[in-house]
Scaffold this motif. Structure first.
Motif, PDB file in Angstrom:
ATOM      1  N   UNK A  59       4.409  -6.659  -8.836  1.00  0.00           N
ATOM      2  CA  UNK A  59       3.362  -6.572  -9.853  1.00  0.00           C
ATOM      3  C   UNK A  59       3.074  -5.153 -10.297  1.00  0.00           C
ATOM      4  N   UNK A  60       4.079  -4.292 -10.227  1.00  0.00           N
ATOM      5  CA  UNK A  60       3.867  -2.880 -10.526  1.00  0.00           C
ATOM      6  C   UNK A  60       3.516  -2.606 -11.978  1.00  0.00           C
ATOM      7  N   UNK A  61       3.780  -3.566 -12.869  1.00  0.00           N
ATOM      8  CA  UNK A  61       3.520  -3.332 -14.296  1.00  0.00           C
ATOM      9  C   UNK A  61       2.066  -2.931 -14.519  1.00  0.00           C
ATOM     10  N   UNK A  62       1.153  -3.497 -13.723  1.00  0.00           N
ATOM     11  CA  UNK A  62      -0.271  -3.199 -13.893  1.00  0.00           C
ATOM     12  C   UNK A  62      -0.593  -1.782 -13.436  1.00  0.00           C
ATOM     13  N   UNK A  63       0.121  -1.316 -12.412  1.00  0.00           N
ATOM     14  CA  UNK A  63      -0.157   0.012 -11.866  1.00  0.00           C
ATOM     15  C   UNK A  63       0.579   1.120 -12.613  1.00  0.00           C
ATOM     16  N   UNK A  64       1.750   0.791 -13.147  1.00  0.00           N
ATOM     17  CA  UNK A  64       2.517   1.796 -13.894  1.00  0.00           C
ATOM     18  C   UNK A  64       2.095   1.748 -15.362  1.00  0.00           C
ATOM     19  N   UNK A  65       0.909   2.243 -15.596  1.00  0.00           N
ATOM     20  CA  UNK A  65       0.369   2.231 -16.949  1.00  0.00           C
ATOM     21  C   UNK A  65       1.023   3.312 -17.796  1.00  0.00           C
ATOM     22  N   UNK A  66       0.618   3.398 -19.035  1.00  0.00           N
ATOM     23  CA  UNK A  66       1.215   4.359 -19.974  1.00  0.00           C
ATOM     24  C   UNK A  66       1.034   5.799 -19.499  1.00  0.00           C
ATOM     25  N   UNK A  67      -0.104   6.100 -18.895  1.00  0.00           N
ATOM     26  CA  UNK A  67      -0.358   7.473 -18.432  1.00  0.00           C
ATOM     27  C   UNK A  67       0.615   7.861 -17.321  1.00  0.00           C
ATOM     28  N   UNK A 117      -1.695   1.974  -1.691  1.00  0.00           N
ATOM     29  CA  UNK A 117      -0.266   1.968  -2.007  1.00  0.00           C
ATOM     30  C   UNK A 117       0.563   1.834  -0.737  1.00  0.00           C
ATOM     31  N   UNK A 118       0.184   2.590   0.290  1.00  0.00           N
ATOM     32  CA  UNK A 118       0.914   2.506   1.559  1.00  0.00           C
ATOM     33  C   UNK A 118       0.853   1.102   2.126  1.00  0.00           C
ATOM     34  N   UNK A 119      -0.292   0.503   2.050  1.00  0.00           N
ATOM     35  CA  UNK A 119      -0.470  -0.838   2.600  1.00  0.00           C
ATOM     36  C   UNK A 119       0.313  -1.882   1.802  1.00  0.00           C
ATOM     37  N   UNK A 120       0.278  -1.776   0.477  1.00  0.00           N
ATOM     38  CA  UNK A 120       0.937  -2.762  -0.382  1.00  0.00           C
ATOM     39  C   UNK A 120       2.453  -2.626  -0.357  1.00  0.00           C
ATOM     40  N   UNK A 121       2.957  -1.441  -0.096  1.00  0.00           N
ATOM     41  CA  UNK A 121       4.402  -1.200  -0.156  1.00  0.00           C
ATOM     42  C   UNK A 121       5.124  -1.695   1.091  1.00  0.00           C
ATOM     43  N   UNK A 122       4.382  -2.012   2.107  1.00  0.00           N
ATOM     44  CA  UNK A 122       4.979  -2.372   3.385  1.00  0.00           C
ATOM     45  C   UNK A 122       5.397  -3.825   3.427  1.00  0.00           C
ATOM     46  N   UNK A 128       6.479  12.111  -9.930  1.00  0.00           N
ATOM     47  CA  UNK A 128       7.692  11.363  -9.611  1.00  0.00           C
ATOM     48  C   UNK A 128       7.511  10.512  -8.362  1.00  0.00           C
ATOM     49  N   UNK A 129       6.812  11.039  -7.366  1.00  0.00           N
ATOM     50  CA  UNK A 129       6.574  10.270  -6.147  1.00  0.00           C
ATOM     51  C   UNK A 129       5.729   9.043  -6.455  1.00  0.00           C
ATOM     52  N   UNK A 130       4.630   9.239  -7.164  1.00  0.00           N
ATOM     53  CA  UNK A 130       3.746   8.117  -7.486  1.00  0.00           C
ATOM     54  C   UNK A 130       4.517   7.049  -8.253  1.00  0.00           C
ATOM     55  N   UNK A 131       5.300   7.459  -9.236  1.00  0.00           N
ATOM     56  CA  UNK A 131       6.041   6.497 -10.047  1.00  0.00           C
ATOM     57  C   UNK A 131       7.053   5.735  -9.193  1.00  0.00           C
ATOM     58  N   UNK A 132       7.823   6.456  -8.386  1.00  0.00           N
ATOM     59  CA  UNK A 132       8.836   5.786  -7.566  1.00  0.00           C
ATOM     60  C   UNK A 132       8.203   4.887  -6.505  1.00  0.00           C
ATOM     61  N   UNK A 133       7.148   5.365  -5.879  1.00  0.00           N
ATOM     62  CA  UNK A 133       6.520   4.578  -4.825  1.00  0.00           C
ATOM     63  C   UNK A 133       5.891   3.310  -5.388  1.00  0.00           C
ATOM     64  N   UNK A 134       5.246   3.415  -6.530  1.00  0.00           N
ATOM     65  CA  UNK A 134       4.626   2.238  -7.146  1.00  0.00           C
ATOM     66  C   UNK A 134       5.696   1.268  -7.622  1.00  0.00           C
ATOM     67  N   UNK A 135       6.818   1.785  -8.088  1.00  0.00           N
ATOM     68  CA  UNK A 135       7.848   0.902  -8.640  1.00  0.00           C
ATOM     69  C   UNK A 135       8.442  -0.047  -7.605  1.00  0.00           C
ATOM     70  N   UNK A 136       8.228   0.209  -6.332  1.00  0.00           N
ATOM     71  CA  UNK A 136       8.729  -0.697  -5.300  1.00  0.00           C
ATOM     72  C   UNK A 136       7.751  -1.828  -4.996  1.00  0.00           C
TER      73      UNK A 136
END
Length: 153
Positions: free
Chosen positions: A86-94, A22-27, A75-83
């Protein structure tokens, strides 16, 4: 007990390889991954303190009640992934449900439906969240009515 969350707090919520990915992809070009992590963490801490401070005494600046660590992580995981692209794949229903549950818990803390332990050392009053933005006043009693003033003119 009130704690000061760190990136290690987040790492306890997700696996090490996922955290690093996540850190690598968000940069983006010129961005520092650790700064992105701490900036997001700071925003989530402020969000939690904003909800908690509505009905509770806050701990020292930058701390949260340990009862809300799971909410912090979700909340951190959700916000960090949302940036990420292609986050739709990572922000699954769970993960979406975890984020919704975390926000629901914070609303319960804000209304007093979920009680948190007060800090041993409260924050100075200058760092407490403000009270309501409006205050209710009752209307003035009308002493002069048409019946009392009838015939004066």
């Amino acid at each position: 007990m009130w704690i000061t969350p760190t990136p290690a707090t987040i790492q306890s919520r997700i696996s090490g390889p996922e955290f690093n990915a996540l850190k690598s992809a968000a940069r983006a070009s010129g961005q520092v991954a650790d700064t992105l992590v701490t900036d997001c963490l700071t925003r989530i801490i402020a969000l939690i303190r904003g909800y908690a401070g509505r009905k509770n005494v806050l701990g020292a600046e930058g701390t949260i009640p340990d009862e809300l660590v799971s909410a912090l992580g979700a909340l951190w995981v959700y916000e960090f992934i949302s940036r990420l692209p292609g986050q739709e794949k990572l922000l699954d229903a769970a993960r979406t449900k975890q984020q919704e549950d975390a926000l629901r818990l914070l609303r319960d803390v804000g209304t007093g439906a979920f009680t948190i332990v007060p800090p041993e050392t409260p924050a100075p009053s200058t760092s407490q969240s403000g009270g309501p933005g409006i205050s209710l006043v009752s209307s003035a009693v009308r002493n002069n009515t048409r019946a009392k003033l009838d015939g004066l003119m």
